[in-house]
Write an enzyme that holds these catalytic residues in place. Sequence first.
Site, short mmCIF file in Angstrom:
data_model
loop_
_atom_site.label_atom_id
_atom_site.label_comp_id
_atom_site.label_asym_id
_atom_site.label_seq_id
_atom_site.Cartn_x
_atom_site.Cartn_y
_atom_site.Cartn_z
N TYR A 67 0.13 36.56 -16.76
CA TYR A 67 0.62 35.20 -16.57
C TYR A 67 1.22 35.06 -15.18
CZ TYR A 67 2.94 30.79 -17.53
OH TYR A 67 3.33 29.48 -17.49
N ARG A 86 7.41 33.87 -3.24
CA ARG A 86 7.45 34.55 -4.54
C ARG A 86 6.23 35.44 -4.66
NH1 ARG A 86 6.76 31.71 -10.50
NH2 ARG A 86 4.66 32.51 -10.33
N ASP A 124 9.21 36.42 -10.39
CA ASP A 124 9.42 35.76 -11.68
C ASP A 124 8.95 36.70 -12.79
OD1 ASP A 124 9.64 34.02 -13.82
OD2 ASP A 124 8.52 32.39 -12.87
N HIS A 161 9.10 35.85 -15.93
CA HIS A 161 8.58 34.97 -17.00
C HIS A 161 9.09 35.39 -18.39
CE1 HIS A 161 6.00 32.62 -14.40
NE2 HIS A 161 5.40 33.69 -13.95
N ARG A 183 18.13 27.10 -12.21
CA ARG A 183 16.81 26.53 -11.89
C ARG A 183 16.46 25.27 -12.68
NH1 ARG A 183 12.74 28.09 -9.68
NH2 ARG A 183 11.30 28.22 -11.45
N TRP A 197 10.82 39.92 -26.98
CA TRP A 197 11.78 39.23 -26.13
C TRP A 197 12.38 38.06 -26.86
CZ3 TRP A 197 6.89 40.76 -24.41
CH2 TRP A 197 5.84 39.94 -24.86
N HIS A 213 4.06 30.47 -3.62
CA HIS A 213 3.63 31.52 -4.55
C HIS A 213 2.52 32.38 -3.96
CE1 HIS A 213 4.84 29.47 -8.57
NE2 HIS A 213 5.74 29.26 -7.64
N GLU A 265 14.57 27.18 -15.78
CA GLU A 265 13.50 26.17 -15.69
C GLU A 265 13.20 25.52 -17.04
OE1 GLU A 265 10.34 28.74 -14.06
OE2 GLU A 265 9.27 28.44 -15.93
N GLU A 270 13.77 36.23 -11.35
CA GLU A 270 13.83 35.01 -12.17
C GLU A 270 13.47 35.28 -13.62
OE1 GLU A 270 11.29 31.99 -10.50
OE2 GLU A 270 10.99 31.05 -12.45
N HIS A 296 13.14 24.38 -10.31
CA HIS A 296 11.74 24.59 -10.69
C HIS A 296 10.87 23.57 -9.96
CE1 HIS A 296 8.87 24.58 -14.45
NE2 HIS A 296 8.43 25.41 -13.52
N ASP A 318 3.15 21.53 -12.63
CA ASP A 318 3.28 20.61 -13.76
C ASP A 318 4.45 19.64 -13.60
OD1 ASP A 318 4.29 23.39 -14.26
OD2 ASP A 318 5.34 22.42 -15.90
N GLU A 329 11.59 25.47 -5.31
CA GLU A 329 10.22 25.95 -5.52
C GLU A 329 9.23 24.85 -5.11
OE1 GLU A 329 9.29 26.80 -9.61
OE2 GLU A 329 7.42 27.79 -9.11
N ASN A 355 4.89 19.97 -19.95
CA ASN A 355 3.62 20.70 -20.00
C ASN A 355 3.21 21.07 -21.43
OD1 ASN A 355 1.38 21.91 -18.92
ND2 ASN A 355 2.48 23.57 -17.87
O1 KDG Z 1 4.97 24.81 -17.32
C1 KDG Z 1 5.25 26.14 -17.09
C2 KDG Z 1 5.18 26.47 -15.61
O2 KDG Z 1 5.79 25.49 -14.84
C3 KDG Z 1 5.86 27.78 -15.36
O3 KDG Z 1 5.21 28.80 -16.01
C4 KDG Z 1 5.88 28.11 -13.91
O4 KDG Z 1 7.41 29.90 -14.30
C5 KDG Z 1 6.98 29.04 -13.57
C6 KDG Z 1 7.58 28.85 -12.26
O5 KDG Z 1 8.56 29.52 -11.98
O6 KDG Z 1 7.07 28.04 -11.49
MG MG Z 2 9.40 30.57 -13.59
#
Ligand code: KDG
Ligand code: MG
Length: 402
Positions: free
Chosen positions: A159, A147, A210, A212, A283, A402, A122, A262, A236, A312, A316, A339, A37
């Site tokens: 996000y 999720r 998640d 992130h 993942r 972070w 999701h 991921e 996650e 994951h 994408d 997922e 991605n």
């Molecule tokens: O390319 C990034 C996404 O796949 C990601 O942000 C998605 O965190 C993600 C997930 O757990 O699906």
């Molecule tokens: Mg993720």
Amino acid sequence: MKIIEGKLIVTCPGRNFVTLKLITDEGVYGIGDATLNGREKAVVSYLEDHVVPCLIGRDPQQIEDVWQYLYRGAYWRRGPVTMTAIAAVDMALWDIKAKLANMPLYQLLGGRCRDGVMVYGHANGETVEETLSEVEKYIGLGYKAIRLQTGVPGMKSTYGVSKDKMYYEPADNELPTENLWSTEKYLDSLPKLFEKARTKFGFDHHFLHDVHHRLTPIEAARLGKSLEPYRLFWMEDAVVADNQESFRLIRQHTVTPLAVGEIFSSIHDCRNLITEQLIDYIRCTVVHAGGITHLRKIAALADLYNVRTGCHGATDLSPVSMAAALNFDLSIPNFGVQEYMRHTKETDEVFPHSYSFKNGYLNLSDRPGLGVDIDEKLAAKYPYKRAYLPVNRLEDGSMYNW
Ligand code: KDG
Ligand code: MG
């Protein structure tokens, strides 16, 4: 048998995908996902300019040897671009081998360990109420695992939370958009989402979240602790895992199960996390972690330490990756969950596939190979469009947290 051609197909049926097609002198071909991605063209060049020329004339049946040749032979090891390129070759070779055997790939990998692959969808909403009504939709569709993500009050955007629902695209602009982030507001608001979700839906479904990578280890420890009453399936990407030791600190404070991986591209990114039992779910994906050959090694290591897989599977990752992941998921003992973010109709048309969803599980038909193909003519109708993931800043404008 010899490889005679390696074609790169770039298409954007709603989002960008890169696919490698390896063609043999006997007419059998295999395909592999090479999508990274926001850095798609780097992998195209890596494959086209540096890998495909080394494959011409090689026996496609020597999967392990080709893997070692590409990994060790390059001198430069690991990293997402390299490992995505190797993954694409590896998937295509397994596709060829399973087609030659006239079997779905999971049979070659040892056969089924389960009847189907439990997936999570999701549910995301800008408010808690909106997220809960999305959860209701997923439960109605038969999902066993969901999720939950929700907007952070006071933040313009978050996000992972978007207006599109069954599928959404985080790479949302030609140049990265910038999101603002407040850890304090997030830590205060998130437990309320899960409290309401458990009050409304009870404990019969698995709920996941998640982070992130937005927290520091001690913040993540606090979040894990505050989510304990709601018994999450996993929390996650609580922190970035560049420093694997961060997870030790989180682990000391909470029994909320932890998932990460991921963005990992190699077994070395998660070796300590696994062998020290600092996580519960790994993942890594077939496309970004060196293909089926390497992912099986990660899973085998994880199996020794009671760590299960949770690959994951965001939009994408193309349907080629999804098909490869399902063959892997069906055949390993320590599978946890997969997922599954649905693709658009246009993407499904470009990649006709044999997997289907029923009652919370994905399953594969008996079609030989990975069980997925690419319609090249249709793919050509959707040219590449540059798209990047957003970046995050704290309210004071800095990026360091972070
Ligand atoms: O390319 C990034 C996404 O796949 C990601 O942000 C998605 O965190 C993600 C997930 O757990 O699906
Ligand atoms: Mg993720």
